[in-house]
Design a protein around this motif. Structure first.
Motif, mmCIF file in Angstrom:
data_model
loop_
_atom_site.group_PDB
_atom_site.id
_atom_site.type_symbol
_atom_site.label_atom_id
_atom_site.label_comp_id
_atom_site.label_asym_id
_atom_site.label_seq_id
_atom_site.Cartn_x
_atom_site.Cartn_y
_atom_site.Cartn_z
ATOM 1 N N THR A 96 71.590 39.051 42.523
ATOM 2 C CA THR A 96 70.897 38.092 43.471
ATOM 3 C C THR A 96 69.791 39.074 44.070
ATOM 4 N N TYR A 97 68.760 38.431 44.424
ATOM 5 C CA TYR A 97 67.413 38.987 45.182
ATOM 6 C C TYR A 97 67.156 38.023 46.113
ATOM 7 N N LEU A 98 66.353 38.612 47.003
ATOM 8 C CA LEU A 98 65.589 38.034 48.171
ATOM 9 C C LEU A 98 64.501 38.660 48.454
ATOM 10 N N ALA A 99 63.537 37.797 48.801
ATOM 11 C CA ALA A 99 62.044 38.145 49.108
ATOM 12 C C ALA A 99 61.721 38.649 50.467
ATOM 13 N N GLY A 100 61.097 39.531 50.506
ATOM 14 C CA GLY A 100 60.706 39.745 51.953
ATOM 15 C C GLY A 100 61.474 40.987 52.885
ATOM 16 N N PHE A 101 61.850 41.981 51.902
ATOM 17 C CA PHE A 101 62.568 43.006 52.397
ATOM 18 C C PHE A 101 61.736 44.357 51.817
ATOM 19 N N ARG A 102 61.113 45.263 52.898
ATOM 20 C CA ARG A 102 60.409 46.275 52.466
ATOM 21 C C ARG A 102 61.309 47.373 52.368
ATOM 22 N N ALA A 103 62.378 47.573 53.312
ATOM 23 C CA ALA A 103 63.185 48.721 53.142
ATOM 24 C C ALA A 103 64.792 48.281 53.332
ATOM 25 N N LEU A 104 65.586 49.098 53.107
ATOM 26 C CA LEU A 104 67.069 48.931 53.375
ATOM 27 C C LEU A 104 67.317 49.042 54.811
ATOM 28 N N ALA A 105 68.152 48.070 55.224
ATOM 29 C CA ALA A 105 68.660 48.297 56.603
ATOM 30 C C ALA A 105 69.974 49.257 56.587
ATOM 31 N N PRO A 106 70.448 49.465 57.758
ATOM 32 C CA PRO A 106 71.808 50.292 57.599
ATOM 33 C C PRO A 106 72.945 50.091 56.768
ATOM 34 N N MET A 107 73.608 50.839 56.136
ATOM 35 C CA MET A 107 74.421 50.472 55.098
ATOM 36 C C MET A 107 75.412 49.592 55.441
ATOM 37 N N ASP A 108 76.066 49.428 56.575
ATOM 38 C CA ASP A 108 77.092 48.645 57.100
ATOM 39 C C ASP A 108 76.498 47.212 57.105
ATOM 40 N N THR A 109 75.259 47.068 57.549
ATOM 41 C CA THR A 109 74.565 45.779 58.138
ATOM 42 C C THR A 109 74.126 45.208 56.594
ATOM 43 N N VAL A 110 73.717 46.013 55.534
ATOM 44 C CA VAL A 110 73.581 45.083 54.333
ATOM 45 C C VAL A 110 74.965 44.705 53.883
ATOM 46 N N LEU A 111 75.887 45.369 53.851
ATOM 47 C CA LEU A 111 77.086 44.557 53.389
ATOM 48 C C LEU A 111 77.395 43.255 54.073
ATOM 49 N N SER A 112 77.358 43.385 55.372
ATOM 50 C CA SER A 112 77.654 42.221 56.141
ATOM 51 C C SER A 112 76.709 41.287 55.859
ATOM 52 N N ASN A 113 75.573 41.436 55.703
ATOM 53 C CA ASN A 113 74.637 40.295 55.352
ATOM 54 C C ASN A 113 74.894 39.765 54.078
ATOM 55 N N LEU A 114 75.383 40.527 52.945
ATOM 56 C CA LEU A 114 75.605 39.928 51.765
ATOM 57 C C LEU A 114 76.817 39.198 51.728
ATOM 58 N N ALA A 115 77.656 39.579 52.649
ATOM 59 C CA ALA A 115 79.111 38.731 52.918
ATOM 60 C C ALA A 115 78.860 37.361 53.314
ATOM 61 N N LEU A 116 77.585 37.257 54.278
ATOM 62 C CA LEU A 116 77.310 35.948 55.130
ATOM 63 C C LEU A 116 77.266 34.976 53.894
ATOM 64 N N SER A 117 76.525 35.239 53.033
ATOM 65 C CA SER A 117 76.190 34.068 51.975
ATOM 66 C C SER A 117 77.026 34.006 50.807
ATOM 67 N N ASP A 118 78.320 34.784 50.785
ATOM 68 C CA ASP A 118 79.113 34.764 49.629
ATOM 69 C C ASP A 118 80.655 34.695 50.317
ATOM 70 N N VAL A 119 81.018 33.704 50.210
ATOM 71 C CA VAL A 119 82.412 33.407 51.018
ATOM 72 C C VAL A 119 83.429 34.237 50.215
ATOM 73 N N GLU A 120 83.403 34.165 48.693
ATOM 74 C CA GLU A 120 84.211 35.153 48.096
ATOM 75 C C GLU A 120 84.309 36.585 48.525
ATOM 76 N N LEU A 121 83.172 36.968 48.643
ATOM 77 C CA LEU A 121 83.125 38.143 49.274
ATOM 78 C C LEU A 121 83.446 38.508 50.577
ATOM 79 N N GLN A 122 83.268 37.652 51.382
ATOM 80 C CA GLN A 122 84.030 37.907 52.764
ATOM 81 C C GLN A 122 85.545 37.924 52.605
ATOM 82 N N ASP A 123 85.945 37.066 51.867
ATOM 83 C CA ASP A 123 87.544 37.196 51.780
ATOM 84 C C ASP A 123 88.078 38.276 50.796
ATOM 85 N N LEU A 124 87.359 38.865 50.208
ATOM 86 C CA LEU A 124 87.667 40.331 49.339
ATOM 87 C C LEU A 124 87.378 41.306 50.339
ATOM 88 N N ILE A 125 86.590 41.316 51.259
ATOM 89 C CA ILE A 125 86.379 42.247 52.231
ATOM 90 C C ILE A 125 87.521 42.327 53.235
#
Length: 233
Positions: A131-160
């Motif tokens: 998956t990809y999202l436009a408008g990102f010039r740099a990575l956020a902190p590592m834990d923030t990135v994973l949390s944001n990915l889980a917001l749009s992926d219910v399966e990933l939320q349950d897995l975590i």
């Protein structure tokens, strides 16, 4: 196996080499042990040969390199003229040659940014997708990135939420590109995730499998995960 043969051989000698404590000399001794040793030596040689032959790679799949274009939903659907996906590729990853590609719809591409997906036809839940999202010039902190990915992926939320362990690390490739690597060991499934930013976009590469398939295909799935990289222009 060779050790077992040696042990059996010494046991045979100790029980047959001197059956009579006061044997009479024989003018024509019969080399009975030689008849026993010849087939045994043949067996040992065959066993040694089998052990020295490297394991055949019949179960190891061949791989194809996939070229992803990360085209917008409006431009999704292929390229004309002399252009090709390889020339327009923004990222690549390896896929087992017997896996099947699932065609991503424009609606799905426009809503959650899924750009490509392949699955194992023998077990559809064993898959890789990006998956990809436009408008990102740099990575956020590592834990923030994973949390944001889980917001749009219910399966990933349950897995975590059910995970025994969640491992994260940062790495750089030979071009200095930074990647966040995540490994999630859930109660029922396993997932490897690689995230990076390039071309003002955030790319997230997922390798997913139930735990039974993960245990069986760990090396293959890890290879798919490790092969993901963005194309440097």
């Amino acid at each position: 196996m060779a050790t077992l043969f040696t042990t059996n051989l010494s046991t045979t000698f100790s029980s047959t080499s001197n059956p009579n404590p006061n044997p009479k000399p024989s003018l024509n001794p019969k080399p009975s042990n030689l008849h026993f040793l010849k087939p045994l030596a043949t067996s040992l040689a065959a066993t040694s040969l089998l052990l020295s032959i490297p394991s055949l790679s019949l179960s190891s799949p061949s791989f194809n390199l996939y070229y992803g274009t990360a085209a917008s939903a409006a431009n999704y659907g292929g390229y004309g003229g002399n252009s090709s996906k390889q020339d327009a590729a923004e990222y690549t990853y390896e896929v087992p040659s017997d896996w099947k590609e699932r065609l991503v719809s424009k609606i799905e591409k426009g809503t959650n940014g899924t750009d490509s997906e392949f699955f194992n036809p023998k077990k559809r839940s064993e898959r890789v997708y990006l998956t990809y999202l436009a408008g990102f010039r740099a990575l956020a902190p590592m834990d923030t990135v994973l949390s944001n990915l889980a917001l749009s992926d219910v399966e990933l939320q349950d897995l975590i939420s059910s995970a025994d362990t969640v491992r994260a690390m940062e790495k750089k490739d030979g071009d200095g590109q930074v990647y966040y690597e995540y490994e999630i060991d859930g109660a029922a499934a396993h997932r490897l995730i690689s995230v990076t930013c390039a071309r003002n976009k955030l790319y997230a590469h997922f390798v997913a499998a139930p735990n039974t398939e993960w245990q069986r295909d760990k090396d293959m799935l890890t290879r798919i995960h490790d092969s993901f990289k963005t194309v440097v222009t």
